[in-house]
Design an enzyme around this catalytic site. Sequence first.
Site, PDB file in Angstrom:
ATOM      1  N   LYS A   9       5.842  -6.650  10.021  1.00  0.00           N
ATOM      2  CA  LYS A   9       4.911  -6.540   8.875  1.00  0.00           C
ATOM      3  C   LYS A   9       5.091  -7.713   7.919  1.00  0.00           C
ATOM      4  O   LYS A   9       6.142  -8.347   7.867  1.00  0.00           O
ATOM      5  CB  LYS A   9       5.108  -5.222   8.118  1.00  0.00           C
ATOM      6  CG  LYS A   9       6.507  -4.975   7.534  1.00  0.00           C
ATOM      7  CD  LYS A   9       6.759  -5.610   6.162  1.00  0.00           C
ATOM      8  CE  LYS A   9       8.171  -5.374   5.661  1.00  0.00           C
ATOM      9  NZ  LYS A   9       8.559  -6.270   4.549  1.00  0.00           N
ATOM     10  N   ASP A 138      10.992   1.276   5.087  1.00  0.00           N
ATOM     11  CA  ASP A 138       9.889   0.620   5.796  1.00  0.00           C
ATOM     12  C   ASP A 138       9.480   1.345   7.077  1.00  0.00           C
ATOM     13  O   ASP A 138       8.468   1.002   7.691  1.00  0.00           O
ATOM     14  CB  ASP A 138      10.282  -0.814   6.185  1.00  0.00           C
ATOM     15  CG  ASP A 138      10.261  -1.769   5.000  1.00  0.00           C
ATOM     16  OD1 ASP A 138       9.551  -1.481   4.006  1.00  0.00           O
ATOM     17  OD2 ASP A 138      10.948  -2.797   5.074  1.00  0.00           O
TER      18      ASP A 138
HETATM   19  O1  C5P Z   1      15.549   1.706   3.227  1.00  0.00           O
HETATM   20  P1  C5P Z   1      16.196   0.468   3.752  1.00  0.00           P
HETATM   21  O2  C5P Z   1      17.557   0.748   4.325  1.00  0.00           O
HETATM   22  O3  C5P Z   1      15.348  -0.340   4.665  1.00  0.00           O
HETATM   23  O4  C5P Z   1      16.444  -0.442   2.463  1.00  0.00           O
HETATM   24  C1  C5P Z   1      17.362  -1.518   2.491  1.00  0.00           C
HETATM   25  C2  C5P Z   1      17.835  -1.829   1.086  1.00  0.00           C
HETATM   26  O5  C5P Z   1      16.770  -2.394   0.311  1.00  0.00           O
HETATM   27  C3  C5P Z   1      18.305  -0.640   0.281  1.00  0.00           C
HETATM   28  O6  C5P Z   1      19.649  -0.338   0.554  1.00  0.00           O
HETATM   29  C4  C5P Z   1      18.108  -1.131  -1.149  1.00  0.00           C
HETATM   30  O7  C5P Z   1      19.165  -1.989  -1.525  1.00  0.00           O
HETATM   31  C5  C5P Z   1      16.843  -1.993  -1.032  1.00  0.00           C
HETATM   32  N1  C5P Z   1      15.619  -1.271  -1.391  1.00  0.00           N
HETATM   33  C6  C5P Z   1      15.406  -0.927  -2.721  1.00  0.00           C
HETATM   34  N2  C5P Z   1      14.265  -0.242  -3.059  1.00  0.00           N
HETATM   35  C7  C5P Z   1      13.341   0.072  -2.134  1.00  0.00           C
HETATM   36  C8  C5P Z   1      13.533  -0.282  -0.776  1.00  0.00           C
HETATM   37  C9  C5P Z   1      14.690  -0.957  -0.446  1.00  0.00           C
HETATM   38  O8  C5P Z   1      16.223  -1.212  -3.594  1.00  0.00           O
HETATM   39  N3  C5P Z   1      12.253   0.743  -2.500  1.00  0.00           N
END
Ligand code: C5P
Length: 302
Positions: A9, A138
């Site tokens: 994406k 995501d």
């Molecule tokens: O959810 P995911 O593990 O893909 O997110 C990776 C990191 O990105 C999270 O640990 C966080 O530090 C950051 N993040 C965030 N706010 C979001 C999405 C991601 O702070 N809405």
Amino acid sequence: MVKVRVPGKVNLALAVGPVRADGYHELGTVFQAVSLFDELTALPAARGEFHLSLQGEGADVLPADEGNLAMRAARLLAAHATEEVGVAIQVRKRIPVAGGMAGGSADAAAALVACNELWQLGLSQPQLHDLARQLGADVPFLLHGGTAIGTDRGDRIESVAARGRCHWVLALSHHGLATPAVFREFDRAASPGPAVISPELLAALETGDVARVGGLLRNDLQEPAIRLLPELGEVLDEGRDAGALGALVSGSGPTAAFLCSDADQAAALGRRLVGIAEVREVQIVHGPVPGAQIIAEEVAHG
Ligand code: C5P
């Protein structure tokens, strides 16, 4: 055997709001799934056996155990089976690792779709979305695909009725950026307001006005990503100078995405960017494309 194709994406808009109690940021984002695909194959394995193998982009640096989000997705889904299950997963990667294109999340979405089919669990799309949200912010969008708004942590998805095709040039970096580090750098410098998506951008997408979309691209993580990797600013400038309709960092970077008016402009820009030392590889893609989809299936007999 079940084979699933899943896209990467880009974010056409990424508005970052305040940090929430759970450590995540409130997001207002517009995702578009693009034609750079990973392929995940789920093969039957003995009950209780979970294997993962990787080839292609980043295969040498990625974990092939519980540290891999695809494996965690398979385990999470297995907990919903009424009997013990097993799987051997093979992933052929093309989406860059730590590139801001959600490659790890894409593989997790693909694993959910593939194992749901392999194990004949019959979970519905909303049930898979619930599991996807538990795996990462995501992951739900990679199940959904197309062009869509993401709110909350970016994981509450709503389709956008986008018209027309976007031609993108992606400039992949020699380096990776860790998403949490880019959000931390954002927090260091910003005191954000609400994460609002531009209504003008949504209107331009709905009318298929790609030139206008190019002028409205916006990513709040772009400046923090450039502070962590200054050469990224030069790559973006090069594409802008060459006449791209719009240029921005994809997600938390460092992949740079350039929106072009047509396939010919994209090919010409690709040739120019491939000659730059800071660019490891160029991919010419289009969007929107569907999310994780089964592309081949073989039922074992006997
Ligand atoms: O959810 P995911 O593990 O893909 O997110 C990776 C990191 O990105 C999270 O640990 C966080 O530090 C950051 N993040 C965030 N706010 C979001 C999405 C991601 O702070 N809405």
